[in-house]
Design a protein around this motif. Structure first.
Motif, mmCIF file in Angstrom:
data_model
loop_
_atom_site.group_PDB
_atom_site.id
_atom_site.type_symbol
_atom_site.label_atom_id
_atom_site.label_comp_id
_atom_site.label_asym_id
_atom_site.label_seq_id
_atom_site.Cartn_x
_atom_site.Cartn_y
_atom_site.Cartn_z
ATOM 1 N N LYS A 64 -86.562 38.230 -120.288
ATOM 2 C CA LYS A 64 -86.385 38.441 -118.848
ATOM 3 C C LYS A 64 -87.646 39.051 -118.255
ATOM 4 N N ASP A 65 -87.893 38.741 -116.986
ATOM 5 C CA ASP A 65 -88.984 39.391 -116.270
ATOM 6 C C ASP A 65 -88.548 40.792 -115.870
ATOM 7 N N VAL A 66 -89.367 41.777 -116.190
ATOM 8 C CA VAL A 66 -89.090 43.168 -115.843
ATOM 9 C C VAL A 66 -90.223 43.639 -114.940
ATOM 10 N N GLU A 67 -89.838 44.162 -113.782
ATOM 11 C CA GLU A 67 -90.824 44.598 -112.790
ATOM 12 C C GLU A 67 -90.953 46.121 -112.811
ATOM 13 N N THR A 68 -92.192 46.581 -112.773
ATOM 14 C CA THR A 68 -92.489 48.010 -112.727
ATOM 15 C C THR A 68 -93.431 48.259 -111.556
ATOM 16 N N ALA A 69 -93.125 49.292 -110.795
ATOM 17 C CA ALA A 69 -94.011 49.678 -109.691
ATOM 18 C C ALA A 69 -95.032 50.677 -110.220
ATOM 19 N N LEU A 70 -96.261 50.531 -109.772
ATOM 20 C CA LEU A 70 -97.339 51.447 -110.147
ATOM 21 C C LEU A 70 -97.947 52.028 -108.871
ATOM 22 N N TRP A 71 -97.927 53.346 -108.744
ATOM 23 C CA TRP A 71 -98.574 54.025 -107.628
ATOM 24 C C TRP A 71 -99.897 54.546 -108.146
ATOM 25 N N TRP A 72 -100.991 54.130 -107.500
ATOM 26 C CA TRP A 72 -102.337 54.450 -107.960
ATOM 27 C C TRP A 72 -102.929 55.574 -107.121
ATOM 28 N N PHE A 73 -103.504 56.552 -107.790
ATOM 29 C CA PHE A 73 -104.122 57.699 -107.114
ATOM 30 C C PHE A 73 -105.589 57.794 -107.494
ATOM 31 N N ASN A 74 -106.391 58.190 -106.511
ATOM 32 C CA ASN A 74 -107.822 58.403 -106.709
ATOM 33 C C ASN A 74 -108.019 59.854 -107.138
ATOM 34 N N VAL A 75 -108.369 60.058 -108.391
ATOM 35 C CA VAL A 75 -108.583 61.415 -108.895
ATOM 36 C C VAL A 75 -110.054 61.606 -109.287
ATOM 37 N N GLY A 76 -110.938 60.997 -108.494
ATOM 38 C CA GLY A 76 -112.369 61.084 -108.754
ATOM 39 C C GLY A 76 -112.920 62.489 -108.575
ATOM 40 N N LYS A 77 -112.372 63.244 -107.638
ATOM 41 C CA LYS A 77 -112.819 64.627 -107.443
ATOM 42 C C LYS A 77 -112.117 65.509 -108.468
ATOM 43 N N ASP A 78 -112.870 66.444 -109.040
ATOM 44 C CA ASP A 78 -112.299 67.322 -110.064
ATOM 45 C C ASP A 78 -111.069 68.068 -109.564
ATOM 46 N N GLU A 79 -111.108 68.512 -108.293
ATOM 47 C CA GLU A 79 -109.964 69.266 -107.767
ATOM 48 C C GLU A 79 -108.700 68.403 -107.719
ATOM 49 N N MET A 99 -115.153 55.695 -109.811
ATOM 50 C CA MET A 99 -113.944 56.320 -109.305
ATOM 51 C C MET A 99 -112.918 56.360 -110.438
ATOM 52 N N ARG A 100 -112.361 57.542 -110.677
ATOM 53 C CA ARG A 100 -111.290 57.683 -111.666
ATOM 54 C C ARG A 100 -109.962 57.461 -110.969
ATOM 55 N N GLU A 101 -109.091 56.736 -111.660
ATOM 56 C CA GLU A 101 -107.780 56.425 -111.098
ATOM 57 C C GLU A 101 -106.686 56.829 -112.069
ATOM 58 N N LEU A 102 -105.548 57.154 -111.501
ATOM 59 C CA LEU A 102 -104.375 57.535 -112.260
ATOM 60 C C LEU A 102 -103.216 56.718 -111.701
ATOM 61 N N TYR A 103 -102.418 56.124 -112.582
ATOM 62 C CA TYR A 103 -101.241 55.425 -112.070
ATOM 63 C C TYR A 103 -99.992 56.154 -112.531
ATOM 64 N N ILE A 104 -98.981 56.113 -111.656
ATOM 65 C CA ILE A 104 -97.702 56.763 -111.883
ATOM 66 C C ILE A 104 -96.622 55.696 -111.720
ATOM 67 N N THR A 105 -95.640 55.680 -112.628
ATOM 68 C CA THR A 105 -94.548 54.714 -112.504
ATOM 69 C C THR A 105 -93.264 55.364 -111.997
ATOM 70 N N ASP A 106 -93.284 56.659 -111.810
ATOM 71 C CA ASP A 106 -92.105 57.408 -111.360
ATOM 72 C C ASP A 106 -92.274 57.723 -109.871
ATOM 73 N N ILE A 107 -91.415 57.151 -109.030
ATOM 74 C CA ILE A 107 -91.563 57.319 -107.580
ATOM 75 C C ILE A 107 -91.433 58.789 -107.165
ATOM 76 N N ALA A 108 -90.626 59.568 -107.882
ATOM 77 C CA ALA A 108 -90.483 60.984 -107.550
ATOM 78 C C ALA A 108 -91.805 61.714 -107.785
ATOM 79 N N LEU A 109 -92.436 61.466 -108.926
ATOM 80 C CA LEU A 109 -93.724 62.108 -109.207
ATOM 81 C C LEU A 109 -94.795 61.623 -108.229
#
Length: 134
Positions: A38-53, A1-11
């Motif tokens: 300092k501790d810096v927190e980043t959110a990561l939204w993970w998407f399943n991009v396994g299908k070519d489409e 499974m191919r995955e893509l992570y995004i750190t921008d909540i708008a995207l």
């Protein structure tokens, strides 16, 4: 499974709107790194991009989104849905900023069919005048 992570909540929200599926389990994770002492927190939204489409659509949207970061050089036609989505999300962020950083509390006092609103910046004298008007 191919995955893509995004750190921008708008995207991430745009990819959601276009039906790019989130990874299961853990579609959102929090990354905590030590930076400058300092501790810096980043959110990561993970998407399943396994299908070519999904991979192609995610790349198209991500490229368009990043090209649109500067409204002066925005190249999409105003009829393109991403143009409006991005505008809506930026307006949402601006409104949240106003809410969290500029909105003052209003006390609502209701008595029968009459209602008064008392702002935090109102003087005591004016508060008393409004209360007597009830």
């Amino acid at each position: 499974m191919r995955e893509l992570y995004i750190t921008d909540i708008a995207l991430a929200s745009i990819l959601d709107a276009y039906g790019i599926p989130k990874r299961q389990p853990d579609p959102v994770t929090r990354e905590i790194r030590r930076r400058g002492g300092k501790d810096v927190e980043t959110a990561l939204w993970w998407f399943n991009v396994g299908k070519d489409e999904h991979a192609e659509k995610a790349k198209e949207l991500t490229d368009a989104y990043h090209a649109a970061k500067d409204w002066e050089t925005y190249s999409l036609d105003i009829e393109h849905p991403l143009y409006w989505m991005k505008g809506v999300l930026e307006n949402r962020n601006a409104n949240l900023h106003l809410y969290h950083n500029g909105a003052s509390a209003m006390r609502v006092i209701e008595e029968g069919d009459r209602t008064i609103y008392i702002g935090a910046r109102l003087s005591e004298e004016n508060k008393n005048i409004l209360k007597k008007a009830l």
